[in-house]
Structures are given as structure tokens and as C-alpha cells.
Design a protein around this motif. Structure first.
Motif, short mmCIF file in Angstrom:
data_model
loop_
_atom_site.label_atom_id
_atom_site.label_comp_id
_atom_site.label_asym_id
_atom_site.label_seq_id
_atom_site.Cartn_x
_atom_site.Cartn_y
_atom_site.Cartn_z
N GLY A 152 95.14 25.95 42.35
CA GLY A 152 95.03 25.50 43.72
C GLY A 152 95.18 23.99 43.79
O GLY A 152 95.38 23.33 42.76
N GLU A 153 95.07 23.45 44.99
CA GLU A 153 95.24 22.01 45.17
C GLU A 153 93.93 21.24 45.07
O GLU A 153 93.94 20.01 45.03
N GLY A 154 92.83 21.95 45.05
CA GLY A 154 91.55 21.32 44.80
C GLY A 154 90.75 21.03 46.06
O GLY A 154 91.29 20.95 47.16
N THR A 155 89.45 20.86 45.84
CA THR A 155 88.54 20.46 46.92
C THR A 155 87.63 19.37 46.37
O THR A 155 87.14 19.47 45.23
N GLN A 156 87.44 18.33 47.14
CA GLN A 156 86.69 17.16 46.69
C GLN A 156 85.19 17.40 46.82
O GLN A 156 84.71 17.81 47.89
N VAL A 157 84.49 17.12 45.73
CA VAL A 157 83.03 17.14 45.74
C VAL A 157 82.56 15.72 45.42
O VAL A 157 82.97 15.14 44.41
N THR A 158 81.73 15.17 46.29
CA THR A 158 81.19 13.84 46.08
C THR A 158 79.68 13.91 46.15
O THR A 158 79.13 14.40 47.14
N VAL A 159 79.03 13.44 45.10
CA VAL A 159 77.57 13.46 45.02
C VAL A 159 77.07 12.02 45.07
O VAL A 159 77.40 11.23 44.18
N SER A 160 76.32 11.71 46.07
CA SER A 160 75.81 10.34 46.22
C SER A 160 74.46 10.21 45.53
O SER A 160 73.67 11.16 45.49
N SER A 161 74.22 9.01 45.03
CA SER A 161 72.96 8.77 44.31
C SER A 161 71.89 8.25 45.24
O SER A 161 72.14 7.95 46.39
#
Length: 123
Positions: A114-123
């Protein structure tokens, strides 16, 4: 043609959870191993988890063991990745991929992505 469409990514705080989904079409989903990989900024793509045709066998990278669960619904042609206790180092684009068999921890086993999905985890 084969299509793999990921969704469910987003911005979450440290310790939060996300459930990624991947809807497959264009092939017999239940005949394929399915996997999740990720690519963090400036790094190579790496294996996260994989699941056998029926879901009876699962495989995890050490860095997600105990925090994530891969599953599939063959009736819905959908792959899932439940991620808990997320950390900033989990920030990456997550990709799902399909493999007929083989060494599913390796990218070379996978035929379609697939083309991907962004996961962003903030601190």
C-alpha cells in the motif's frame, strides 16, 4: 488490479493507541500472508508484524511485542494493527503488504504494497 489501502494513522500522544486498517482488493485476500512494515524518517523500512492466511499464526518485531496486535477479517478483506502504549519512536509511515508465503519478516517476501498511513506520536 491489486490494491492495498491503509487508514487509521494520525497524531497521538505518548501512551496512546491507534488502530490501523488495510483494505485489500484485486486478489484472494485469504490466500495471502499479510504484513505491516514501517519507515521512520531517515531510516530504512522495517518489519512490524505479519499474520498467516487464516490468522492462526502471528509474528512480531521485538519492538512491538506486547504493545501491538495484528489481526485480519477475511470476510471483509481487511487487515488490522492495534497499537497501544505508543512511543515517539513509533513515529513512521506504516505500510501493509501481501505475501504468498515465505519469510514474512523480510520485504522480499511481499508482492504488493500500500501507499502507507502516517503515525505521529508526540512526546
Amino acid at each position: 488490479q491489486v490494491q492495498l489501502v491503509e487508514s487509521g494513522g494520525g497524531l497521538v500522544q505518548t501512551g496512546g493507541s491507534l488502530r490501523l486498517s488495510c483494505v485489500a482488493s484485486g486478489f484472494t485476500f485469504s490466500n495471502y500472508y499479510m504484513g505491516w512494515f514501517r519507515r521512520a524518517p531517515g531510516k530504512e523500512r522495517e518489519f512490524v508484524a505479519a499474520i498467516s492466511w487464516s490468522g492462526g499464526s502471528t509474528y512480531y518485531a521485538d519492538f512491538v511485542k506486547g504493545r501491538s496486535t495484528i489481526s485480519r477479517d477475511n470476510a471483509k478483506n481487511t487487515l488490522y494493527l492495534q497499537m497501544n502504549s505508543l512511543k515517539p519512536e513509533d513515529t513512521a509511515v506504516y505500510y501493509c503488504a501481501a505475501a504468498r508465503s515465505g519469510a514474512v519478516v523480510y520485504e522480499s517476501a511481499y508482492l504488493d504494497w500500500g501507499e502507507g498511513t502516517q503515525v505521529t506520536v508526540s512526546s
